[in-house]
Design a protein around this motif. Structure first.
Motif, PDB file in Angstrom:
ATOM      1  N   GLY A 214       0.760  -1.221   0.017  1.00  0.00           N
ATOM      2  CA  GLY A 214       0.203  -0.008   0.115  1.00  0.00           C
ATOM      3  C   GLY A 214       0.781   1.088   0.047  1.00  0.00           C
ATOM      4  N   TYR A 215       1.824   1.022   0.842  1.00  0.00           N
ATOM      5  CA  TYR A 215       2.869   2.265   0.832  1.00  0.00           C
ATOM      6  C   TYR A 215       3.427   2.735  -0.636  1.00  0.00           C
ATOM      7  N   ALA A 216       3.987   1.631  -1.270  1.00  0.00           N
ATOM      8  CA  ALA A 216       4.571   1.861  -2.469  1.00  0.00           C
ATOM      9  C   ALA A 216       3.530   2.393  -3.482  1.00  0.00           C
ATOM     10  N   ALA A 217       2.422   1.887  -3.519  1.00  0.00           N
ATOM     11  CA  ALA A 217       1.286   2.084  -4.693  1.00  0.00           C
ATOM     12  C   ALA A 217       0.878   3.632  -4.496  1.00  0.00           C
ATOM     13  N   VAL A 218       0.828   4.213  -3.333  1.00  0.00           N
ATOM     14  CA  VAL A 218       0.539   5.690  -3.119  1.00  0.00           C
ATOM     15  C   VAL A 218       1.408   6.557  -3.631  1.00  0.00           C
ATOM     16  N   ILE A 219       2.789   6.172  -3.397  1.00  0.00           N
ATOM     17  CA  ILE A 219       3.859   6.989  -3.854  1.00  0.00           C
ATOM     18  C   ILE A 219       4.018   6.873  -5.185  1.00  0.00           C
ATOM     19  N   ARG A 220       3.675   5.830  -5.853  1.00  0.00           N
ATOM     20  CA  ARG A 220       4.042   5.546  -7.294  1.00  0.00           C
ATOM     21  C   ARG A 220       2.844   6.387  -7.948  1.00  0.00           C
ATOM     22  N   ARG A 221       1.795   6.251  -7.215  1.00  0.00           N
ATOM     23  CA  ARG A 221       0.491   7.277  -7.997  1.00  0.00           C
ATOM     24  C   ARG A 221       0.821   8.473  -7.767  1.00  0.00           C
ATOM     25  N   ALA A 222       1.421   9.000  -6.863  1.00  0.00           N
ATOM     26  CA  ALA A 222       1.842  10.340  -6.660  1.00  0.00           C
ATOM     27  C   ALA A 222       2.866  10.858  -7.772  1.00  0.00           C
ATOM     28  N   ALA A 223       3.601  10.039  -8.048  1.00  0.00           N
ATOM     29  CA  ALA A 223       4.680  10.374  -9.104  1.00  0.00           C
ATOM     30  C   ALA A 223       4.098  10.486 -10.241  1.00  0.00           C
ATOM     31  N   GLU A 224       3.279   9.576 -10.690  1.00  0.00           N
ATOM     32  CA  GLU A 224       2.531   9.575 -11.921  1.00  0.00           C
ATOM     33  C   GLU A 224       1.691  10.970 -12.039  1.00  0.00           C
ATOM     34  N   ARG A 225       0.803  11.362 -11.301  1.00  0.00           N
ATOM     35  CA  ARG A 225       0.025  12.504 -11.087  1.00  0.00           C
ATOM     36  C   ARG A 225       0.994  13.581 -11.259  1.00  0.00           C
ATOM     37  N   THR A 226       2.147  13.757 -10.563  1.00  0.00           N
ATOM     38  CA  THR A 226       2.900  14.931 -10.514  1.00  0.00           C
ATOM     39  C   THR A 226       3.672  14.929 -11.984  1.00  0.00           C
ATOM     40  N   ARG A 227       3.835  14.011 -12.612  1.00  0.00           N
ATOM     41  CA  ARG A 227       4.091  13.806 -13.954  1.00  0.00           C
ATOM     42  C   ARG A 227       3.284  14.245 -14.966  1.00  0.00           C
ATOM     43  N   VAL A 228       1.864  14.049 -14.705  1.00  0.00           N
ATOM     44  CA  VAL A 228       1.110  14.505 -15.795  1.00  0.00           C
ATOM     45  C   VAL A 228       0.936  15.914 -15.554  1.00  0.00           C
ATOM     46  N   GLN A 229       0.877  16.474 -14.241  1.00  0.00           N
ATOM     47  CA  GLN A 229       0.583  17.863 -14.236  1.00  0.00           C
ATOM     48  C   GLN A 229       1.820  18.462 -14.685  1.00  0.00           C
ATOM     49  N   GLN A 230       3.063  18.170 -14.525  1.00  0.00           N
ATOM     50  CA  GLN A 230       4.317  18.656 -15.128  1.00  0.00           C
ATOM     51  C   GLN A 230       4.075  19.115 -16.543  1.00  0.00           C
ATOM     52  N   GLN A 231       3.511  18.400 -17.414  1.00  0.00           N
ATOM     53  CA  GLN A 231       3.473  18.468 -18.737  1.00  0.00           C
ATOM     54  C   GLN A 231       2.694  19.679 -19.094  1.00  0.00           C
ATOM     55  N   ARG A 232       1.969  20.073 -18.328  1.00  0.00           N
ATOM     56  CA  ARG A 232       0.879  21.204 -18.417  1.00  0.00           C
ATOM     57  C   ARG A 232       1.850  22.609 -18.403  1.00  0.00           C
ATOM     58  N   LEU A 233       2.757  22.504 -17.822  1.00  0.00           N
ATOM     59  CA  LEU A 233       3.696  23.529 -17.516  1.00  0.00           C
ATOM     60  C   LEU A 233       4.523  23.912 -18.868  1.00  0.00           C
ATOM     61  N   LEU A 234       4.304  23.279 -20.079  1.00  0.00           N
ATOM     62  CA  LEU A 234       5.052  23.450 -21.142  1.00  0.00           C
ATOM     63  C   LEU A 234       4.071  24.377 -22.127  1.00  0.00           C
ATOM     64  N   THR A 235       3.094  24.841 -21.645  1.00  0.00           N
ATOM     65  CA  THR A 235       2.204  25.939 -22.343  1.00  0.00           C
ATOM     66  C   THR A 235       2.491  27.221 -21.628  1.00  0.00           C
ATOM     67  N   ILE A 236       2.931  28.037 -22.285  1.00  0.00           N
ATOM     68  CA  ILE A 236       3.438  29.486 -21.745  1.00  0.00           C
ATOM     69  C   ILE A 236       2.783  30.675 -22.423  1.00  0.00           C
ATOM     70  N   PRO A 237       2.712  31.659 -21.758  1.00  0.00           N
ATOM     71  CA  PRO A 237       2.091  32.893 -22.150  1.00  0.00           C
ATOM     72  C   PRO A 237       2.973  33.845 -22.982  1.00  0.00           C
ATOM     73  N   LEU A 238       4.125  33.468 -23.395  1.00  0.00           N
ATOM     74  CA  LEU A 238       5.178  34.320 -23.737  1.00  0.00           C
ATOM     75  C   LEU A 238       4.648  34.707 -25.397  1.00  0.00           C
ATOM     76  N   GLY A 239       4.950  35.984 -25.599  1.00  0.00           N
ATOM     77  CA  GLY A 239       4.166  36.709 -26.888  1.00  0.00           C
ATOM     78  C   GLY A 239       3.176  37.420 -26.577  1.00  0.00           C
ATOM     79  N   GLY A 240       2.555  37.236 -25.460  1.00  0.00           N
ATOM     80  CA  GLY A 240       1.328  38.243 -25.109  1.00  0.00           C
ATOM     81  C   GLY A 240       1.757  39.271 -24.681  1.00  0.00           C
ATOM     82  N   THR A 241       3.058  39.857 -24.337  1.00  0.00           N
ATOM     83  CA  THR A 241       3.583  41.179 -23.664  1.00  0.00           C
ATOM     84  C   THR A 241       2.993  41.572 -22.546  1.00  0.00           C
ATOM     85  N   ALA A 242       2.152  42.784 -22.424  1.00  0.00           N
ATOM     86  CA  ALA A 242       1.795  43.175 -21.127  1.00  0.00           C
ATOM     87  C   ALA A 242       0.575  42.618 -20.762  1.00  0.00           C
ATOM     88  N   ILE A 243      -0.651  42.450 -21.399  1.00  0.00           N
ATOM     89  CA  ILE A 243      -1.816  42.039 -21.108  1.00  0.00           C
ATOM     90  C   ILE A 243      -2.446  41.104 -21.890  1.00  0.00           C
TER      91      ILE A 243
END
Length: 472
Positions: A214-243
């Protein structure tokens, strides 16, 4: 570097820069300019400075380089300026300019001080490459050339996303390592019988290995969920300038910029689907922080279980032994504390506090931007660094060296009422209830009484335990 200006009186040489607010003295050996110098006076904060957050420095340099390449391709920058600026960006990416990035992460200018620290250093580094002196901005100007097509409002959140993305790699790797260590112990302890407990009261038989599964499973799942959210950081607002409107950038700049970004960064960077959303909202950082909070809470739960199960060694549960990594007391001889699990619990407390701050930052943005993003960055980077460090010790300094106290675990199991329910089919409810009552009154082990009354023998007890803990 050739120094210019007047001596400060302590052996160091100063130079001067002028801006709209007046004249500023700057150490002659530093490449920052007047904006940075004013920020140092305005924000004398004892916190990590920009140069210490190396992934953020790298991301800012990659953004400046990509923007310079886009402006060069559009004819906005000439070849000589661009060549010097691109070379300075490469120096910054390589970490050669880190000592010049001195603005604290918790600066309160909404990111302008940080962006200008970068712009000024790159401008002056470029000037040196062109044979000019720092502060002579006719050839390469911090705003007109280095910051061309950009504003603080799109540069800083974009850089924070790229920095957090890279820092998350190490966090995911450390979580995966913890899960692997736990899974290894699950296999090692697969035949160690123990008393399962609910609400800290006697429950049912199980194996120590099942608990570790049970311990191993929850940490493995935490790593997987963190990896999924990490990928969403590659969408960036650069080029929008001020607003978000892109005002201030040349026609075609955004398209050219995002042609350059993947090549410069090596990452699959994409522009925000909606520019105004990208400028206004920091919710993807909040979601990443939530995953980090969940991961550290799970580790803390495991760590607290280790503290309980290893308690003693004479007066507690003592069903497992943790590696002794340091003396536990300055006054009690021989005492060894569970310091690694304690540090994991402490980590969860810190990350929880950081997440509370991040949630407040995200809700406190106003209108077109969120000008409190530096508080978010400071707390998010802190969580990412701390998790990598503490999770990195949890496996090798604690989990990998855990030993099971097989005899004590079996003693606690057989002294409990955990097998009472399983004996009902064999002995009947009334007979089992009578034994439980007698055990309570006499304070003797339930199974000892069952053996004395000839209701069950030692071999049957082991067979019974094995049948109960077996999972199909």
């Amino acid at each position: 570097m050739v120094f210019s200006g007047n001596s400060r009186g302590d052996g160091s040489v100063m130079r001067q820069e002028s801006d709209s607010l007046g004249v500023v003295d700057i150490p002659g050996d530093m490449l920052y300019g007047s904006n940075t110098a004013r920020a140092l006076k305005n924000f004398p904060i004892a916190d990590r400075v920009l140069g210490a957050e190396t992934q953020l420095v790298r991301a800012l340099a990659e953004i400046k380089k990509s923007c310079a390449l886009a402006n060069l391709s559009l004819g906005v920058l000439d070849d000589n300026r661009a060549a010097a600026l691109l070379s300075a960006c490469d120096d910054m990416i390589a970490g050669k300019l880190n000592s010049h990035f001195v603005v604290p992460l918790l600066e309160g200018s909404g990111g302008t001080s940080t962006n200008m620290n970068v712009n000024e250093v790159l401008a002056n580094a470029s000037l040196l490459k062109l044979g000019q002196q720092p502060g002579q901005y006719q050839m390469v100007h911090p705003n007109d050339h280095v910051n061309c097509g950009q504003s603080t409002n799109d540069v800083i959140p974009s850089a924070m996303k790229l920095a957090a993305y890279r820092l998350t790699d190490a966090v995911v790797a450390s979580l995966q390592s913890v899960s692997k260590s736990l899974q290894g112990k699950a296999a090692e302890f697969s035949a160690v019988y123990r008393l399962g407990r609910t609400c800290l009261q006697d429950g049912q038989p199980m194996t120590l290995g099942q608990a570790f599964e049970g311990y191993a499973a929850v940490i493995r799942r935490a790593a997987e969920r963190t990896r999924v959210q990490q990928q969403r950081l590659l969408t960036i607002p650069l080029g929008g300038t001020a607003i978000g409107t892109g005002l201030g950038a040349s026609p075609g700049f955004r398209e050219r910029l995002f042609e350059q970004m993947p090549e410069v960064t090596g990452l699959a960077v994409q522009p925000s689907a909606n520019r105004f959303d990208g400028m206004q909202n920091l919710d993807e950082f909040q979601r990443l922080s939530a995953e980090l909070e969940t991961a550290t809470a799970a580790m803390a739960k495991i760590a607290k279980d280790f503290i309980l199960l290893s308690s003693g060694p004479a007066g507690g549960l003592a069903e497992i032994s943790l590696p002794a990594v340091q003396a536990g007391s300055s006054i009690m001889p021989g005492k060894v504390n569970p310091v690694i699990p304690m540090s994991v619990v402490q980590l969860a407390q810190i990350v929880h506090g950081n997440h509370a701050c991040i949630a407040m930052v995200c809700q406190d943005g106003m209108l077109e931007i969120n000008h409190y993003e530096h508080a978010l960055g400071s707390r998010l980077f802190d969580s990412l660094h701390r998790i990598e460090e503490i999770a990195g010790t949890f496996g090798p300094l604690c989990i990998d060296g855990i030993e099971a106290n097989v005899e004590r675990s079996m003693e606690n199991l057989q002294s409990s009422f955990a097998l009472a329910t399983t004996l009902v089919p064999k002995l009947g409810y009334a007979a089992v209830s009578k034994l439980v009552k007698e055990s309570i009154q006499t304070r003797r082990a339930f199974l000892d009484l069952a053996r004395e009354h000839g209701l069950i023998d030692a071999d049957e007890i082991i067979e019974l335990i094995e049948s109960v803990v077996r999972v199909d």
